[in-house]
Design an enzyme around this catalytic site. Structure first.
Site, PDB file in Angstrom:
ATOM      1  N   LYS A 110      30.869  36.203  47.161  1.00 12.87           N
ATOM      2  CA  LYS A 110      30.911  34.963  46.234  1.00 12.87           C
ATOM      3  C   LYS A 110      29.515  34.529  47.692  1.00 12.87           C
ATOM      4  O   LYS A 110      29.574  35.285  48.661  1.00 12.87           O
ATOM      5  CB  LYS A 110      32.331  33.982  47.194  1.00 12.87           C
ATOM      6  CG  LYS A 110      32.705  34.029  46.337  1.00 12.87           C
ATOM      7  CD  LYS A 110      32.774  32.522  45.452  1.00 12.87           C
ATOM      8  CE  LYS A 110      33.464  32.554  43.974  1.00 12.87           C
ATOM      9  NZ  LYS A 110      34.137  31.612  43.747  1.00 12.87           N
TER      10      LYS A 110
ATOM     11  N   ARG B  95      40.818  38.217  42.187  1.00 13.66           N
ATOM     12  CA  ARG B  95      40.058  37.806  40.841  1.00 13.66           C
ATOM     13  C   ARG B  95      38.650  38.864  41.429  1.00 13.66           C
ATOM     14  O   ARG B  95      37.733  38.101  41.922  1.00 13.66           O
ATOM     15  CB  ARG B  95      39.695  36.339  40.287  1.00 13.66           C
ATOM     16  CG  ARG B  95      39.082  36.698  39.135  1.00 13.66           C
ATOM     17  CD  ARG B  95      38.658  34.985  39.124  1.00 13.66           C
ATOM     18  NE  ARG B  95      38.041  34.784  37.452  1.00 13.66           N
ATOM     19  CZ  ARG B  95      36.497  34.883  37.457  1.00 13.66           C
ATOM     20  NH1 ARG B  95      36.210  34.716  38.808  1.00 13.66           N
ATOM     21  NH2 ARG B  95      36.390  34.210  36.412  1.00 13.66           N
TER      22      ARG B  95
END
Length: 380
Positions: A318, A353
């Site tokens: 991210k 994930r």
């Protein structure tokens, strides 16, 4: 717990919203009977709750309560508050039901890895490496399973900021051939989509789980599809899911507000016909959230066990990792991704994930090895 502590708790306004966050994690429960509690039936134990009381959007109490002193806390609050706190404590410690994926049973008493398989030309992480070749894409998914991923999450629409909405027919064309190949091999598969037609196509192709960044709110038929299929579903938080995953105007208290939103969404989805035991929650790291919001959620992840559902963490590669590491590009965020995965594991997150499956699996195996060693007992 001292008399002063009890007096503080007794002064909590009767209308305050109450939360419990497991804190003070310990390596082993051995020799600590009555002093620690188990987190979600897993490998993590904790010695205290952080009691949070909110009125008017402001925290009026934020105080640790030892597990051994929890009954004293219950005796010091109103009947309604006692009921709320007792329920939260019960949900925090209750074991989570396994995920049934075809003939596979995925137990949630330890963290599992969900591998990311993007079938998009504009993915921020792989630049469409798997586009146009279902066999090669399926092989990439098989390789994730071989490397230790418990399931593979297949997506045909990018959810990065600024990404264009993909027509559902194109999304089906991108994902269904890959899901068919993976499902035939016995690989547990989730479909990453917010569109009912794509969910239907994926489930008919053999997908086992629906992973929806819009928490079944983008498409009016999504809830009906999931309820009819009886499949597990991931409900992710975002501020305005009917408009897109990156909207919103900020938060007063991102941790408790995200908890409240997910709690309400769980109840709505259950009322729509989905079994509570088949709901997984995702706080939505990076979706409609600023850096400080993401950090607050990551530091407070254990709060979400009070929802009584498995927790999924999707923080791999991210943007916040780059922001915290001299603007490291996407391909150079492995270290930060592993750090966040382990942060999740330490707080009892059941599903991680990730893009980098072998490296994350190795990190978790080492983490698990240390947990196992601690459970053997203490020397002396």
């Amino acid at each position: 717990m001292t008399e002063e502590n009890v007096s503080d708790f007794a002064s909590i306004p009767a209308h305050a919203d109450l939360y419990l966050r497991p804190v003070q994690f310990v390596d082993s429960p051995i020799g600590l009977d009555g002093q620690v509690a188990r987190l979600a039936g897993g490998l993590v134990w904790f010695a205290a709750y952080e009691l949070i009381a909110v009125t008017g959007g402001r925290r009026v109490v934020q105080q640790p309560v030892p597990v051994a002193g929890f009954e004293a806390l219950l005796d010091s609050v109103s009947a309604a508050q006692r009921e709320r706190l007792s329920l939260l404590a019960e949900l925090i410690s209750a074991a989570r039901a396994p995920i049934i994926a075809g003939e596979r049973v995925l137990r949630l008493d330890q963290p599992l890895v969900m591998g990311i398989l993007n079938m998009t030309p504009d993915s921020f992480s792989d630049g469409g490496a798997n586009m146009g070749d279902p066999d090669a894409a399926a092989q990439a998914g098989f390789d994730m399973g071989t490397a230790g991923a418990a399931m593979v999450d297949v997506g045909g629409e990018s959810t990065r900021p600024g990404a264009k909405t993909v027509w559902e027919g194109d999304e089906v064309e991108r994902t269904r051939p890959v899901i068919e190949r993976l499902a035939r091999s016995g690989t547990p598969v989730s479909i990453d989509t917010r569109k009912a037609a794509v969910m239907e196509a994926a489930l008919s192709a053999g997908a086992h789980i629906v992973n929806d960044v819009a928490a079944l709110l983008w498409d009016d038929r999504a809830l009906e599809v999931v309820a009819k299929a009886g499949c597990p579903v991931v409900l992710m938080h975002s501020p305005e899911p009917t408009k897109g995953p990156h909207g919103g105007s900020g938060y007063g208290d991102v941790l408790t507000e995200t908890f409240d939103w997910l709690e309400a969404r769980i109840e709505a989805v259950v009322a729509g016909g989905v079994e509570r035991a088949k709901i997984i929650v995702d706080p939505g790291i990076g979706f409609g959230k600023a850096m400080q919001d993401n950090l607050a959620l990551l530091n407070g992840l254990s709060l979400f066990h009070g929802l009584g559902c498995p927790v999924l963490l999707g923080a791999s590669r991210k943007r916040m990792i780059g922001a915290l590491s001299n603007e490291a590009p996407v391909g150079e965020r492995l270290g930060g991704s592993i750090a966040l995965a382990l942060k999740g594991a330490e707080q009892g997150v059941q599903l991680l994930r990730v893009h980098d499956v072998p490296e994350t699996v190795q990190a978790l195996r080492v983490w698990r090895g240390m947990k196992d060693a601690a459970l053997v007992g203490r020397p002396g």
